[in-house]
Design a protein around this motif. Structure first.
Motif, PDB file in Angstrom:
ATOM      1  N   CYS A   1       0.595  -1.335  -0.331  1.00 32.86           N
ATOM      2  CA  CYS A   1      -0.185  -0.147  -0.200  1.00 32.86           C
ATOM      3  C   CYS A   1       1.394   0.939  -0.041  1.00 32.86           C
ATOM      4  CB  CYS A   1      -1.158   0.205   0.812  1.00 32.86           C
ATOM      5  SG  CYS A   1      -2.094  -1.589   1.188  1.00 32.86           S
TER       6      CYS A   1
ATOM      7  N   ASP B   1      -6.778   1.977   6.386  1.00 33.70           N
ATOM      8  CA  ASP B   1      -7.977   2.889   6.161  1.00 33.70           C
ATOM      9  C   ASP B   1      -7.515   2.802   4.561  1.00 33.70           C
ATOM     10  OD1 ASP B   1      -9.820   5.030   5.738  1.00 33.70           O
ATOM     11  OD2 ASP B   1      -8.105   5.922   5.491  1.00 33.70           O
TER      12      ASP B   1
ATOM     13  N   ARG C   1     -16.441   9.045   2.487  1.00 30.90           N
ATOM     14  CA  ARG C   1     -15.164  10.196   3.009  1.00 30.90           C
ATOM     15  C   ARG C   1     -15.392  11.447   3.451  1.00 30.90           C
ATOM     16  NH1 ARG C   1     -11.028   6.455   4.638  1.00 30.90           N
ATOM     17  NH2 ARG C   1      -9.350   7.945   3.523  1.00 30.90           N
TER      18      ARG C   1
ATOM     19  N   SER D   1      -4.101   9.546  -2.927  1.00 30.45           N
ATOM     20  CA  SER D   1      -3.825   8.785  -3.717  1.00 30.45           C
ATOM     21  C   SER D   1      -3.042   7.893  -3.283  1.00 30.45           C
ATOM     22  CB  SER D   1      -3.935   8.692  -5.224  1.00 30.45           C
ATOM     23  OG  SER D   1      -4.564  10.126  -5.755  1.00 30.45           O
TER      24      SER D   1
ATOM     25  N   TRP E   1      -5.110   2.369  -5.913  1.00 29.14           N
ATOM     26  CA  TRP E   1      -6.974   1.835  -5.279  1.00 29.14           C
ATOM     27  C   TRP E   1      -7.967   2.800  -4.662  1.00 29.14           C
ATOM     28  CZ3 TRP E   1      -8.004   2.332   0.661  1.00 29.14           C
ATOM     29  CH2 TRP E   1      -8.954   1.220   1.318  1.00 29.14           C
ATOM     30  N   ARG E   2      -7.488   4.309  -4.793  1.00 23.44           N
ATOM     31  CA  ARG E   2      -8.287   4.766  -4.044  1.00 23.44           C
ATOM     32  C   ARG E   2      -7.243   6.402  -4.735  1.00 23.44           C
ATOM     33  NH1 ARG E   2      -9.761   4.806   1.706  1.00 23.44           N
ATOM     34  NH2 ARG E   2      -7.217   6.063   1.869  1.00 23.44           N
ATOM     35  N   SER E   3      -8.147   7.235  -5.244  1.00 28.50           N
ATOM     36  CA  SER E   3      -7.068   8.791  -5.290  1.00 28.50           C
ATOM     37  C   SER E   3      -7.915   9.767  -4.538  1.00 28.50           C
ATOM     38  CB  SER E   3      -7.263   8.561  -7.116  1.00 28.50           C
ATOM     39  OG  SER E   3      -6.822   9.450  -7.291  1.00 28.50           O
ATOM     40  N   GLU E   4      -7.798  10.446  -4.158  1.00 29.65           N
ATOM     41  CA  GLU E   4      -8.636  11.139  -3.434  1.00 29.65           C
ATOM     42  C   GLU E   4      -7.515  12.509  -3.227  1.00 29.65           C
ATOM     43  OE1 GLU E   4     -10.847   9.794  -0.127  1.00 29.65           O
ATOM     44  OE2 GLU E   4      -9.623  10.255   1.230  1.00 29.65           O
TER      45      GLU E   4
ATOM     46  N   SER F   1     -12.234  13.684  -5.505  1.00 28.01           N
ATOM     47  CA  SER F   1     -11.908  12.633  -4.896  1.00 28.01           C
ATOM     48  C   SER F   1     -12.921  11.306  -6.697  1.00 28.01           C
ATOM     49  CB  SER F   1     -13.247  11.962  -3.954  1.00 28.01           C
ATOM     50  OG  SER F   1     -13.418  10.271  -3.749  1.00 28.01           O
TER      51      SER F   1
ATOM     52  N   SER G   1     -15.108   8.867  -8.021  1.00 26.91           N
ATOM     53  CA  SER G   1     -15.023   7.704  -7.694  1.00 26.91           C
ATOM     54  C   SER G   1     -15.178   6.015  -8.488  1.00 26.91           C
ATOM     55  CB  SER G   1     -16.711   8.189  -7.874  1.00 26.91           C
ATOM     56  OG  SER G   1     -17.294   8.278  -9.859  1.00 26.91           O
TER      57      SER G   1
ATOM     58  N   LEU H   1     -11.752   4.089 -10.904  1.00 31.04           N
ATOM     59  CA  LEU H   1     -10.405   4.610 -11.239  1.00 31.04           C
ATOM     60  C   LEU H   1      -9.788   3.569 -12.336  1.00 31.04           C
ATOM     61  CD1 LEU H   1      -9.481   4.196  -7.542  1.00 31.04           C
ATOM     62  CD2 LEU H   1      -9.029   6.502  -8.516  1.00 31.04           C
TER      63      LEU H   1
END
Lengths: 130, 193
Positions: free
Chosen positions: A86, A103, B71, B113, B131-134, B165, B167, B169
């Motif tokens: 990660c 998280d 979030r 991110s 995996w997440r982008s914000e 953010s 939604s 990816l």
């Protein structure tokens, strides 16, 4: 007697390091197997010792990154639970970062803060606390 | 006399308008500020307090800037921003970043991110995917996009209340986060994987 005391002291340090899980160690850079990259982590602090730490809520990582010559640093951790690295990138300088393993999808059974960076950095330091 | 008064009023109005225009910087210049104030936030959990203490930010004034889906986004003191689950249970802050360089023209984006790589152990992470982008962006950033190495924009989202953010990816790795001002000029770029 001196040898006995020394051995006892080494043993205490040996087992205390993973328990306190707080360290400020130099990064290991380059090497024949991974030239151009630098690593930081428990394995490098105590080679050969199993330093995996159960999670997900009892530890976190604070990375203090000091960069003076540009580039991007990638840093992160590895989770044995789901086999994920990660990671996050930093550009700029003088950043302090925290992220919670749960998280960022690295919760569970972890090797915390196996730091990694590529790019140019004059000085980088990572601190891990559990 | 009346004509003279009208002329003076017209000239005065023009001077005032010009002065106001000069005082308000064009959108592209507002890269050094985050104007969203949000609402005060004080519902910290024990774990949050411990983290802030370790980061040397105990007692920081905290405000919640925005919520987006699952979030929430926060300002912590003068130079820190964070995000976390919108309904905290174990912790409030999942990510915190502090930078003395943000917000500036050189760094108008503070990107949270996260990307994953399936490589394990001591192997170098590779084949990373988002995996997440914000993250948080300065006032002068109008939108951010995910751009491939060959310059193709594959996702973009507007900056609202100084936060962005994505939604959805892309499955592909090796993309960069690119920030644009209101005129479409690129003001920042950073690899995300």
């Amino acid at each position: 007697m001196k040898r006995l005391l020394l051995a006892a002291a080494v043993t205490v340090v040996f087992f205390a390091a993973p328990a306190t899980a707080s360290a400020d160690a130099p990064w290991q850079c380059g090497g024949p197997q991974d030239p151009g990259h630098c690593w930081w982590g428990y394995n490098h602090l105590t080679p050969g010792v199993n330093n995996w730490v159960p999670g997900p809520y009892n530890w976190w990582v604070t990375a203090n990154v000091f960069k003076s010559n540009g580039g991007t640093i990638t840093y992160g951790m590895y989770s044995a639970s789901n086999g994920n690295w990660c990671l996050n990138n930093m550009s700029g300088s003088n950043q302090v970062t925290f992220f919670s393993p749960s998280d960022v999808g690295c919760g569970g059974y972890n090797r915390p803060a196996l730091g990694y960076f590529s790019g140019n950095s004059s000085y980088t330091r990572m601190n891990v606390q559990a | 006399m009346l004509l003279l008064a009208i002329a003076i009023a017209v000239v005065f109005a023009a001077i005032t308008r010009d002065a106001q225009s000069a005082a308000a910087p064009p959108p592209t210049d507002r890269l050094d500020r985050v104007s969203t104030r949000g609402a005060p936030f004080s519902s910290l959990l024990l774990r949050d307090q411990r983290v802030l203490n370790d980061m040397g930010r105990a007692g920081a004034e905290i405000s919640i800037l925005a919520r987006s889906g699952e979030r929430a986004f926060y300002r912590l003191g003068k130079d820190c921003y964070g995000s976390g689950p919108v309904s905290p249970s174990e912790y409030t802050f999942g990510v915190i970043k502090c930078s003395s360089d943000f917000p500036t023209a050189a760094q108008p984006v503070l990107d949270f991110s996260i990307f994953h790589s399936s490589s394990g152990g001591d192997a170098k992470p590779s084949a990373a995917t988002l995996w997440r982008s914000e993250g948080i962006a300065a006032d002068g950033v109008a939108k951010v996009a995910l751009v491939t190495a060959d310059g193709q924009s594959i996702a973009e989202t507007a900056v609202v209340d100084n936060k962005y953010s994505f939604s959805a990816l892309p499955a592909a790795g090796g993309v960069s986060l690119v920030a644009y001002d209101a005129r479409g000029k690129v003001v920042f770029s950073e690899p995300t994987g």
